[in-house]
Design an enzyme around this catalytic site. Structure first.
Site, PDB file in Angstrom:
ATOM      1  CD  GLU A 121    -114.350 -35.911  -2.974  1.00 56.51           C
ATOM      2  OE1 GLU A 121    -115.262 -35.606  -2.187  1.00 56.51           O
ATOM      3  OE2 GLU A 121    -113.212 -35.417  -2.936  1.00 56.51           O
ATOM      4  CB  THR A 145    -117.668 -29.573  -3.729  1.00 53.93           C
ATOM      5  OG1 THR A 145    -116.754 -29.473  -2.635  1.00 53.93           O
ATOM      6  CG2 THR A 145    -116.895 -29.911  -4.985  1.00 53.93           C
TER       7      THR A 145
HETATM    8  N1  HSE Z   1    -111.233 -30.242  -7.804  1.00 50.90           N
HETATM    9  C1  HSE Z   1    -112.389 -30.135  -6.964  1.00 50.90           C
HETATM   10  C2  HSE Z   1    -113.040 -28.795  -7.211  1.00 50.90           C
HETATM   11  C3  HSE Z   1    -111.953 -30.253  -5.540  1.00 50.90           C
HETATM   12  O1  HSE Z   1    -112.320 -27.793  -7.144  1.00 50.90           O
HETATM   13  O2  HSE Z   1    -114.233 -28.733  -7.460  1.00 50.90           O
HETATM   14  C4  HSE Z   1    -113.070 -30.134  -4.548  1.00 50.90           C
HETATM   15  O3  HSE Z   1    -113.684 -31.348  -4.325  1.00 50.90           O
END
Ligand code: HSE
Length: 306
Positions: free
Chosen positions: A128, A181
């Site tokens: 990830e 992201t």
């Molecule tokens: N918590 C993460 C974000 C989830 O909002 O950036 C996405 O990978």
């Protein structure tokens, strides 16, 4: 057993007030992966169908998490990974998490399950991190454990499973634009005001309490995001309109799914979730942006063998 086929589900991270720690697992939507033992040592991505992904294990999210487990385990054989990607990368419903989790779950089964779910999550964090340039597990944990999960801490990794009220349904809209992201994280402020932090942890605590006590009205009053939504909603066209219409149609609450562009809402009962879907459809039908919408029960099983 030399080969295994698995379904690795899509997930919703953050859930309005739980940035980077809370997530839930979706039904039906997810990737399929085939993991196979091979005599040749190493990790090999042999197929990637659906979306164009790097075939070098070191550059592929599923490959990186697989390598983390492989290096910790050092078996005298290798693994081939076939990815049948159904979740569009950059869609906000845990595409990279599904890949990262799929490889390690499948390998663990073929190895005779030496690792528990928390250890699998730990390996998957490495994959990830390749996609989002930072370590977090709020999409990974629900994909592995199912239901709602709270990542209590990353170091050491501690995942709590939160009960799922029986009649809770999600409606998802995925506008077909891509938000990376890493970029959606880069626009966030590094510091927040005490007032906003108080609002957020009050909502977060009451959301968890509402999930434990099946209190849909408390869940409704808790699904607010004082910190992240004001920044990221600017990246999602018609976010405000979608939110207004979903709430008018009876949604308990609505928020950005992960880092977007997908938007999730939660409803009490499938009928309400379908009404929300119709309302959201109307908003996006008037635009020239392609989109998908679907309703999902919260998937309490998580990743599974098919
Ligand atoms: N918590 C993460 C974000 C989830 O909002 O950036 C996405 O990978």
């Amino acid at each position: 057993m030399n080969e295994i086929k698995i379904f690795s589900p899509a997930t919703v991270a953050n859930v309005a007030c739980g940035f980077d720690v809370l997530g839930f697992c979706l039904d039906h939507v997810g990737d399929e992966m085939v993991i196979r033992k091979t005599d040749k040592k190493g990790i090999f991505i042999t197929k990637s169908i659906g979306f164009d992904l790097p075939m070098e294990a070191e550059l592929n999210v599923a490959g990186v998490s697989a390598l983390a487990m492989y290096e910790a385990t050092r078996p005298d054989f290798g693994f081939e990974i076939e990815i049948h990607k159904k979740i569009k990368p950059g869609s906000g419903i845990g595409s990279s998490a599904a890949s990262a989790v799929g490889s390690v779950f499948g390998m663990n089964e073929l190895l005779g399950r030496p690792y528990n779910k928390t250890e699998l999550t730990q390996f998957a964090i490495k994959g990830e991190a390749l996609a989002s340039k930072c370590e977090h597990a709020d999409n990974l944990a629900p994909a592995i454990f199912g239901g709602f999960t709270l990542v209590k801490s990353l170091k050491p990794l501690e995942v709590l499973q939160i009960p799922v009220p029986d009649n809770l349904y999600a409606t998802i809209i995925h506008p077909k634009i891509e938000i990376k992201t890493a970029e959606a994280r880069a626009i966030l402020p590094k510091e927040v005001s005490l007032q906003k932090a108080i609002t957020q942890w009050s909502n977060f605590g009451s959301l968890i309490h509402g999930l434990h006590t099946n209190d849909y009205q408390l869940i409704k009053r808790s699904l607010h995001d004082a910190i992240i939504e004001p920044h990221r909603s600017k990246l999602i066209p018609y976010y405000g309109e979608v939110k207004n219409e979903a709430l008018k149609a009876g949604a308990l609450g609505i928020g950005i799914s992960g880092s977007g562009p997908s938007i999730f809402s939660l409803s009490e009962g499938i009928e309400q979730a379908e009404n929300v879907k119709d309302a959201i459809n109307k908003v996006y039908s008037k635009t020239n942006i392609e989109f998908d919408t679907f309703v999902s029960k919260i998937n309490i099983d998580g990743i599974k063998i098919i």
